[in-house]
Design an enzyme around this catalytic site. Structure first.
Site, PDB file in Angstrom:
ATOM      1  N   HIS A 155      45.082   8.009  58.292  1.00 44.93           N
ATOM      2  CA  HIS A 155      46.393   7.605  57.774  1.00 44.93           C
ATOM      3  C   HIS A 155      47.180   6.833  58.843  1.00 44.93           C
ATOM      4  CE1 HIS A 155      50.199   7.920  55.421  1.00 44.93           C
ATOM      5  NE2 HIS A 155      49.343   7.886  54.433  1.00 44.93           N
ATOM      6  N   ASP A 215      47.846   9.360  46.591  1.00 44.86           N
ATOM      7  CA  ASP A 215      47.451   9.079  47.972  1.00 44.86           C
ATOM      8  C   ASP A 215      47.385  10.345  48.826  1.00 44.86           C
ATOM      9  OD1 ASP A 215      47.652   6.489  47.128  1.00 44.86           O
ATOM     10  OD2 ASP A 215      49.002   5.840  48.733  1.00 44.86           O
ATOM     11  N   HIS A 255      51.553  11.087  45.216  1.00 43.68           N
ATOM     12  CA  HIS A 255      50.777  11.678  46.307  1.00 43.68           C
ATOM     13  C   HIS A 255      50.187  13.013  45.864  1.00 43.68           C
ATOM     14  CE1 HIS A 255      53.190   8.705  48.341  1.00 43.68           C
ATOM     15  NE2 HIS A 255      52.310   8.731  49.321  1.00 43.68           N
TER      16      HIS A 255
HETATM   17 ZN   LIG Z   1      49.510   7.553  52.412  1.00 39.94          ZN
END
Ligand SMILES: [Zn+2]
Length: 235
Positions: free
Chosen positions: A104, A49, A194
């Site tokens: 985000h 992400d 991430h």
């Molecule tokens: Zn995120």
């Protein structure tokens, strides 16, 4: 359905009640959200992400390619606008791309028009670069509401969360990430990593250990869409 990553979505007290009564407590519209998939074999999906990041994304792509495995990247639109060439590399290398909103944003705290804007502008940031159409939406932080579910449905998006949170975003030490994944990963899991965090990332070192070990344990790596498809939930 495995729900190892659901803690982020519920206050602890609800989890206690949920466990105590021994029933599956369903949040509103929860059947519309994918956390993991019932797998007929040991298929799992790695997800990354918040990118693209100017260096970390390419480092992670390199590790995935060295190991011959695929993955899904949930892009933040603003970062895609900053680094379109990296988005192009991700798509050309065959990785799946998903929408992680434009800024985000915490969609649970956003009103309906703002939710729609975040989704549409996140999509446009990728689409305008090279005409990649994604139908996967991951809400930042896994933060959901009825309005988020409605907006996703109206746009024909599948909402995707995760079943194993590696907590790499919190700079969790590599060995802790590795142990967590190896202790918990099951066929059908969606693993949350991430490819954009501030400061040093433990993720590349963890992946170098985890991917070969998971392969040794018989896991196959697939994209989120492939996982959904193989579980019979595909559309
Ligand atoms: Zn995120």
């Amino acid at each position: 359905m495995a729900r190892k990553g659901a803690a982020a979505l519920f206050p602890a007290v609800l989890l206690v009640v949920w466990a105590a009564v021994g029933v599956s407590a369903e949040a509103p519209g929860e059947e519309d959200i994918i956390y993991s998939c019932a797998a007929v074999d040991r298929r799992i999906a790695l997800t990354f992400d918040d990118g693209p990041h100017p260096t970390l994304t390419r480092e992670i792509m390199g590790i995935l390619e060295e190991n011959g495995v695929t993955a899904t990247f949930f892009l933040v639109g603003e970062n895609a606008e900053w680094f379109p060439e990296i988005v192009r590399e991700e798509a050309e290398a065959g990785f799946e791309l998903g929408n992680h909103t434009r800024t985000h944003a915490n969609l649970r705290e956003a009103d309906y028009p703002a939710i729609c804007r975040e989704i549409d502008e996140g999509e446009r940031a990728v689409w305008e670069n090279f005409e990649y159409r994604t139908r996967l939406l991951r809400p930042p932080g896994g933060c959901l509401s009825d309005d988020v579910i409605r907006a996703a449905k109206e746009r024909d998006y599948t909402l995707v969360c995760w079943s194993v949170d590696t907590r790499d975003w919190a700079h969790t030490p590599t060995d802790v990430i590795v142990k967590n994944v190896l202790d918990n990963a099951e066929g059908g899991d969606i693993l949350l990593f991430h490819d954009y965090i501030s400061g040093d990332s433990p993720t590349p070192a963890a992946l170098r250990i985890l991917i070969p070990e998971l392969k040794k344990r018989g896991f196959d790596f697939v994209t989120v869409s492939e996982l959904i498809e193989s579980s019979g939930k595909g559309r």
